[in-house]
Scaffold this active site. Structure first.
Site, PDB file in Angstrom:
ATOM      1  N   MET A  30      42.720  28.027  36.592  1.00 55.88           N
ATOM      2  CA  MET A  30      44.004  27.778  36.274  1.00 55.88           C
ATOM      3  C   MET A  30      44.593  26.844  37.192  1.00 55.88           C
ATOM      4  O   MET A  30      45.870  26.670  37.386  1.00 55.88           O
ATOM      5  CB  MET A  30      44.828  29.071  36.208  1.00 55.88           C
ATOM      6  CG  MET A  30      44.407  30.192  35.240  1.00 55.88           C
ATOM      7  SD  MET A  30      45.590  31.273  34.852  1.00 55.88           S
ATOM      8  CE  MET A  30      45.956  32.127  36.285  1.00 55.88           C
ATOM      9  N   GLY A  31      43.541  26.120  37.970  1.00 53.75           N
ATOM     10  CA  GLY A  31      44.129  25.120  38.821  1.00 53.75           C
ATOM     11  C   GLY A  31      44.686  25.612  40.096  1.00 53.75           C
ATOM     12  O   GLY A  31      44.333  26.659  40.793  1.00 53.75           O
ATOM     13  N   LEU A  33      43.394  24.380  42.771  1.00 54.81           N
ATOM     14  CA  LEU A  33      42.010  24.611  43.244  1.00 54.81           C
ATOM     15  C   LEU A  33      41.710  24.680  44.777  1.00 54.81           C
ATOM     16  O   LEU A  33      42.445  24.051  45.673  1.00 54.81           O
ATOM     17  CB  LEU A  33      40.971  23.530  42.729  1.00 54.81           C
ATOM     18  CG  LEU A  33      41.236  23.186  41.156  1.00 54.81           C
ATOM     19  CD1 LEU A  33      40.161  22.091  40.918  1.00 54.81           C
ATOM     20  CD2 LEU A  33      40.762  24.422  40.708  1.00 54.81           C
ATOM     21  N   GLY A  36      37.096  28.727  46.892  1.00 56.21           N
ATOM     22  CA  GLY A  36      36.577  29.803  45.714  1.00 56.21           C
ATOM     23  C   GLY A  36      36.320  28.752  44.436  1.00 56.21           C
ATOM     24  O   GLY A  36      35.087  29.004  43.958  1.00 56.21           O
ATOM     25  N   HIS A  37      37.216  28.125  44.085  1.00 56.14           N
ATOM     26  CA  HIS A  37      36.877  27.419  42.596  1.00 56.14           C
ATOM     27  C   HIS A  37      35.794  26.385  42.981  1.00 56.14           C
ATOM     28  O   HIS A  37      34.837  26.143  42.126  1.00 56.14           O
ATOM     29  CB  HIS A  37      38.141  26.632  42.061  1.00 56.14           C
ATOM     30  CG  HIS A  37      39.396  27.489  41.937  1.00 56.14           C
ATOM     31  ND1 HIS A  37      40.549  27.533  42.674  1.00 56.14           N
ATOM     32  CD2 HIS A  37      39.471  28.370  40.889  1.00 56.14           C
ATOM     33  CE1 HIS A  37      41.549  28.135  41.887  1.00 56.14           C
ATOM     34  NE2 HIS A  37      40.662  28.830  40.997  1.00 56.14           N
ATOM     35  N   GLY A 148      34.183  33.960  39.124  1.00 52.15           N
ATOM     36  CA  GLY A 148      34.242  34.325  40.362  1.00 52.15           C
ATOM     37  C   GLY A 148      34.160  35.877  40.329  1.00 52.15           C
ATOM     38  O   GLY A 148      34.908  36.633  39.817  1.00 52.15           O
ATOM     39  N   GLN A 149      33.573  36.534  41.579  1.00 48.97           N
ATOM     40  CA  GLN A 149      33.484  38.200  41.651  1.00 48.97           C
ATOM     41  C   GLN A 149      34.857  38.429  41.901  1.00 48.97           C
ATOM     42  O   GLN A 149      35.341  39.713  41.872  1.00 48.97           O
ATOM     43  CB  GLN A 149      32.602  38.695  42.414  1.00 48.97           C
ATOM     44  CG  GLN A 149      32.086  40.105  42.637  1.00 48.97           C
ATOM     45  CD  GLN A 149      31.774  40.757  43.836  1.00 48.97           C
ATOM     46  OE1 GLN A 149      30.586  40.174  44.037  1.00 48.97           O
ATOM     47  NE2 GLN A 149      32.189  41.630  44.190  1.00 48.97           N
ATOM     48  N   LYS A 150      35.717  37.644  42.498  1.00 47.19           N
ATOM     49  CA  LYS A 150      37.073  38.029  42.991  1.00 47.19           C
ATOM     50  C   LYS A 150      37.802  38.520  41.696  1.00 47.19           C
ATOM     51  O   LYS A 150      38.569  39.728  42.046  1.00 47.19           O
ATOM     52  CB  LYS A 150      37.754  36.465  43.235  1.00 47.19           C
ATOM     53  CG  LYS A 150      39.176  36.505  43.407  1.00 47.19           C
ATOM     54  CD  LYS A 150      39.877  36.905  44.825  1.00 47.19           C
ATOM     55  CE  LYS A 150      41.097  37.358  44.750  1.00 47.19           C
ATOM     56  NZ  LYS A 150      42.247  36.594  43.846  1.00 47.19           N
ATOM     57  N   VAL A 177      34.562  33.812  47.909  1.00 44.51           N
ATOM     58  CA  VAL A 177      34.912  33.083  49.079  1.00 44.51           C
ATOM     59  C   VAL A 177      36.432  33.441  49.916  1.00 44.51           C
ATOM     60  O   VAL A 177      37.325  33.745  49.247  1.00 44.51           O
ATOM     61  CB  VAL A 177      35.015  31.617  48.702  1.00 44.51           C
ATOM     62  CG1 VAL A 177      35.423  30.641  50.018  1.00 44.51           C
ATOM     63  CG2 VAL A 177      33.618  31.104  48.097  1.00 44.51           C
TER      64      VAL A 177
HETATM   65  P1  AMP Z   1      41.917  31.294  38.710  1.00 46.63           P
HETATM   66  O1  AMP Z   1      42.222  29.851  38.687  1.00 46.63           O
HETATM   67  O2  AMP Z   1      42.475  32.153  39.752  1.00 46.63           O
HETATM   68  O3  AMP Z   1      42.150  31.999  37.259  1.00 46.63           O
HETATM   69  O4  AMP Z   1      40.235  31.592  38.994  1.00 46.63           O
HETATM   70  C1  AMP Z   1      39.298  30.853  38.292  1.00 46.63           C
HETATM   71  C2  AMP Z   1      37.952  31.241  38.630  1.00 46.63           C
HETATM   72  O5  AMP Z   1      37.744  31.138  40.143  1.00 46.63           O
HETATM   73  C3  AMP Z   1      37.912  32.806  38.396  1.00 46.63           C
HETATM   74  O6  AMP Z   1      36.316  33.007  37.619  1.00 46.63           O
HETATM   75  C4  AMP Z   1      37.850  33.368  39.595  1.00 46.63           C
HETATM   76  O7  AMP Z   1      37.238  34.706  39.585  1.00 46.63           O
HETATM   77  C5  AMP Z   1      37.271  32.426  40.653  1.00 46.63           C
HETATM   78  N1  AMP Z   1      38.021  32.628  41.847  1.00 46.63           N
HETATM   79  C6  AMP Z   1      39.128  32.774  42.384  1.00 46.63           C
HETATM   80  N2  AMP Z   1      39.376  32.900  43.629  1.00 46.63           N
HETATM   81  C7  AMP Z   1      37.728  33.013  44.126  1.00 46.63           C
HETATM   82  C8  AMP Z   1      37.477  33.077  45.554  1.00 46.63           C
HETATM   83  N3  AMP Z   1      38.159  33.504  46.387  1.00 46.63           N
HETATM   84  N4  AMP Z   1      36.067  32.954  45.724  1.00 46.63           N
HETATM   85  C9  AMP Z   1      35.480  32.923  44.355  1.00 46.63           C
HETATM   86  N5  AMP Z   1      35.688  32.609  43.226  1.00 46.63           N
HETATM   87  C10 AMP Z   1      37.120  32.752  42.949  1.00 46.63           C
END
Ligand code: AMP
Length: 274
Positions: A30-31, A33, A36-37, A148-150, A177
């Site tokens: 969802m940007g 970034l 983690g991304h 991500g496992q987050k 991360v």
């Molecule tokens: P989001 O932009 O929050 O929807 O996340 C997009 C992808 O990035 C998802 O698969 C999340 O699980 C992953 N993600 C978000 N934060 C982290 C992080 N701290 N470490 C690893 N992956 C992450």
């Protein structure tokens, strides 16, 4: 790096790449970034993707009416620079109207794994997630996608969707991360002031503070108190079996501790495997 705002054009590009035998990875985001991304893009490269497609889309359908859709951070220019630096080969930046026709009427519902945890607190959330991810899978047709496992529950729900609807796409789950402090990186951390950031570290300490052999009920009580004592408002603390996401009674190696809490106005989640 190619930039697409049209689903049809991206689909055409991906199909041509596939015809030429290229291995495509999709990294949905969802940007706003952060590292983690970027680690997901790195994972895609390590898994030998020839083309890495990063989607950046704040998906309105996965937000509830009282959630932060309107104020969710949007950093398009910086995101594109980060994708370029991380050597993504294509970025998909659709508008909501591009993704959802005004009479859009088909949704994907996962009916078991999305019932508890965040699904119970955010009605409709995983319906929105599954729908948008299914659309991205159909547009890109990746060989594999990296999550991500987050967002542990999300990754499990997506794996189930892929299995049950025969998408034939490998789902790779990359580790969380974290900041040096232990706080899991999140786009929503931009909402936190310095004091809140310090207090939020309790979530990572909590998920790391459960041992195999403990009674789950006692561990959950302890974690809840830890989180509340740090000045956050616990939403849930659960210890579940990794694949079914069902509550466990006594904690075993491989189980997952998941927490969600509000820090000020910001809802944060974290998790860890025992
Ligand atoms: P989001 O932009 O929050 O929807 O996340 C997009 C992808 O990035 C998802 O698969 C999340 O699980 C992953 N993600 C978000 N934060 C982290 C992080 N701290 N470490 C690893 N992956 C992450």
């Amino acid at each position: 790096m190619k930039i697409f705002t049209s689903a049809a054009k991206l689909q055409k590009w991906c199909r041509e790449k596939k015809r030429n035998g290229r291995r495509i990875a999709l990294v949905p985001t969802m940007g706003c970034l952060h590292e983690g991304h970027l680690s997901l893009i790195e994972t895609a490269r390590r898994k030998k993707a020839d083309e890495i497609v990063v989607s950046i889309f704040v998906n309105p359908v996965q937000f509830g009416p009282n959630e932060d859709y309107a104020k969710y951070p949007r950093e398009e220019k910086a995101d594109l620079a980060k994708c370029r630096k991380a050597r993504a080969t294509a970025v998909f930046l659709p508008s909501p109207a591009e993704m959802y026709a005004s009479d859009h009427s088909v949704y994907v519902n996962e009916e078991t794994l999305s019932k508890g945890l965040c699904g119970a607190r955010r009605p409709g959330h995983f319906r929105g997630v599954c729908t948008v991810v299914a659309k991205l899978f159909n547009i890109v047709g990746p060989d594999f996608a990296v999550f991500g496992q987050k967002d542990y529950q999300q990754a499990q729900v997506i794996k189930r969707m892929v299995r049950d609807l025969d998408f034939g796409i490998d789902i790779v789950v990359a580790p969380i991360v974290r900041e040096k402090s232990g706080l899991a990186k999140s786009s929503r951390n931009t909402y936190l002031d310095e004091g809140e950031k310090e207090r939020a570290v309790v979530l990572s300490r909590a998920v790391a503070g459960v041992k195999a052999g403990e009674k789950a009920a006692a561990a959950k009580r302890r974690l809840r108190k830890m989180i509340d004592d740090a000045g956050l408002e616990t939403d849930y603390v659960e210890i579940v079996s990794p694949d079914t996401l069902e509550d466990v009674k006594s904690v075993r190696k491989g189980d997952v501790v998941l927490v969600a809490a509000k820090c000020g106005k910001t809802r944060l989640i974290d998790n860890g495997k025992i």
